[in-house]
Write a protein that holds these residues in place. Sequence first.
Motif, PDB file in Angstrom:
ATOM      1  N   GLU A 130      20.087  37.835 118.891  1.00 27.02           N
ATOM      2  CA  GLU A 130      21.140  38.477 119.682  1.00 27.02           C
ATOM      3  C   GLU A 130      22.528  38.123 119.139  1.00 27.02           C
ATOM      4  O   GLU A 130      23.420  38.982 119.098  1.00 27.02           O
ATOM      5  N   ALA A 131      22.709  36.875 118.723  1.00 24.38           N
ATOM      6  CA  ALA A 131      24.002  36.480 118.167  1.00 24.38           C
ATOM      7  C   ALA A 131      24.307  37.268 116.894  1.00 24.38           C
ATOM      8  O   ALA A 131      25.456  37.687 116.669  1.00 24.38           O
ATOM      9  N   GLN A 132      23.293  37.496 116.071  1.00 24.23           N
ATOM     10  CA  GLN A 132      23.536  38.264 114.844  1.00 24.23           C
ATOM     11  C   GLN A 132      23.756  39.733 115.155  1.00 24.23           C
ATOM     12  O   GLN A 132      24.515  40.415 114.459  1.00 24.23           O
ATOM     13  N   ARG A 133      23.135  40.245 116.223  1.00 21.09           N
ATOM     14  CA  ARG A 133      23.434  41.612 116.663  1.00 21.09           C
ATOM     15  C   ARG A 133      24.901  41.722 117.093  1.00 21.09           C
ATOM     16  O   ARG A 133      25.573  42.720 116.792  1.00 21.09           O
ATOM     17  N   ALA A 134      25.402  40.700 117.782  1.00 22.01           N
ATOM     18  CA  ALA A 134      26.807  40.701 118.179  1.00 22.01           C
ATOM     19  C   ALA A 134      27.714  40.676 116.947  1.00 22.01           C
ATOM     20  O   ALA A 134      28.764  41.336 116.919  1.00 22.01           O
ATOM     21  N   ALA A 135      27.321  39.920 115.925  1.00 21.15           N
ATOM     22  CA  ALA A 135      28.099  39.893 114.689  1.00 21.15           C
ATOM     23  C   ALA A 135      28.117  41.265 114.015  1.00 21.15           C
ATOM     24  O   ALA A 135      29.141  41.693 113.478  1.00 21.15           O
ATOM     25  N   LEU A 136      26.981  41.968 114.041  1.00 19.27           N
ATOM     26  CA  LEU A 136      26.944  43.330 113.498  1.00 19.27           C
ATOM     27  C   LEU A 136      27.850  44.265 114.297  1.00 19.27           C
ATOM     28  O   LEU A 136      28.565  45.094 113.721  1.00 19.27           O
ATOM     29  N   ALA A 137      27.817  44.128 115.625  1.00 19.21           N
ATOM     30  CA  ALA A 137      28.684  44.956 116.465  1.00 19.21           C
ATOM     31  C   ALA A 137      30.147  44.694 116.137  1.00 19.21           C
ATOM     32  O   ALA A 137      30.960  45.628 116.068  1.00 19.21           O
ATOM     33  N   ARG A 138      30.502  43.430 115.932  1.00 19.28           N
ATOM     34  CA  ARG A 138      31.889  43.078 115.595  1.00 19.28           C
ATOM     35  C   ARG A 138      32.309  43.723 114.280  1.00 19.28           C
ATOM     36  O   ARG A 138      33.457  44.149 114.127  1.00 19.28           O
ATOM     37  N   ALA A 139      31.377  43.800 113.328  1.00 21.69           N
ATOM     38  CA  ALA A 139      31.699  44.451 112.054  1.00 21.69           C
ATOM     39  C   ALA A 139      31.834  45.958 112.223  1.00 21.69           C
ATOM     40  O   ALA A 139      32.783  46.575 111.726  1.00 21.69           O
ATOM     41  N   LEU A 140      30.910  46.572 112.949  1.00 20.10           N
ATOM     42  CA  LEU A 140      30.888  48.029 113.058  1.00 20.10           C
ATOM     43  C   LEU A 140      32.024  48.581 113.906  1.00 20.10           C
ATOM     44  O   LEU A 140      32.466  49.713 113.696  1.00 20.10           O
ATOM     45  N   VAL A 141      32.505  47.794 114.864  1.00 20.78           N
ATOM     46  CA  VAL A 141      33.574  48.293 115.732  1.00 20.78           C
ATOM     47  C   VAL A 141      34.851  48.551 114.925  1.00 20.78           C
ATOM     48  O   VAL A 141      35.720  49.320 115.347  1.00 20.78           O
ATOM     49  N   ARG A 142      34.933  47.959 113.742  1.00 20.75           N
ATOM     50  CA  ARG A 142      36.082  48.169 112.860  1.00 20.75           C
ATOM     51  C   ARG A 142      35.920  49.396 111.965  1.00 20.75           C
ATOM     52  O   ARG A 142      36.774  49.698 111.142  1.00 20.75           O
ATOM     53  N   GLU A 143      34.787  50.090 112.102  1.00 22.91           N
ATOM     54  CA  GLU A 143      34.497  51.307 111.345  1.00 22.91           C
ATOM     55  C   GLU A 143      34.748  51.097 109.849  1.00 22.91           C
ATOM     56  O   GLU A 143      35.512  51.829 109.212  1.00 22.91           O
ATOM     57  N   PRO A 144      34.081  50.111 109.247  1.00 22.28           N
ATOM     58  CA  PRO A 144      34.357  49.795 107.840  1.00 22.28           C
ATOM     59  C   PRO A 144      33.836  50.862 106.891  1.00 22.28           C
ATOM     60  O   PRO A 144      32.794  51.471 107.117  1.00 22.28           O
ATOM     61  N   GLU A 145      34.563  51.057 105.816  1.00 18.69           N
ATOM     62  CA  GLU A 145      34.079  51.892 104.723  1.00 18.69           C
ATOM     63  C   GLU A 145      33.189  51.069 103.793  1.00 18.69           C
ATOM     64  O   GLU A 145      32.387  51.632 103.042  1.00 18.69           O
TER      65      GLU A 145
END
Length: 240
Positions: A130-145
């Motif tokens: 779950e913690a790593q899912r939260a880390a993925l969410a933190r990355a994706l919320v920035r809409e990275p290229e």
Amino acid sequence: MTTVAAGERLAVSARQVTRAFDGREVLSGIELDIRRGEFVALLGRSGSGKSTLLRAMAGLDPRTGGRLLVPRKRAVVFQDPRLQPWKRVLENVVLGPPRAGARERGRAALAEVGLAGHERAWPATLSDGEAQRAALARALVREPELLLLDEPFGALDALTRLRMHALLRALCAAHRPAVLLVSHDVDEAILLADRILVLTEGRLGPARTVDLAGVRRRTDPAFARLRGELLAELGVTEEE
């Protein structure tokens, strides 16, 4: 390093990229292109320079030499989720300067990674997955290229890792960032990547394109064949 994408079709363009530590060259004239929406896995032994190259792409190492063009919008996910324990999950996901609509995007990102309802949870109450899912969410919320993954599943148990592989494939299909995954896990690279590279003594070997039709299945003979080729390039036998 220049933080401007190389062109319409390229997210990353590396030309003669070098990095030395105490006189020892870790990256020796790296040449690499990553297309927009492409998933590239980078394999190598410990100390081969994989994370050094990733850190250069992330803009975390200003002493990298050569020419490296990357997008301004990029995000990194490390093996350690790096959640701040004094902030609740949603605050961790939207961490950074205040942005209009950030909390709404944060809630949507948490739902996308399967953590809807965990917005007010403390990081200490989350499982490793779950913690790593939260880390993925933190990355994706920035809409990275460009999404940079530094062995993000290395600390997870085998079953959780499989679930995270499926989640990452779905997220990348939905958002289509360019991805560089640094990993020690040959199977993980074959299961996830469009193209696999091996870094040895600071240099990249020939790229291997993954045939999406069959290689994704461990039972497919092509999977075993590609796995054997990659292990041989890494200097590892099946018995090891």
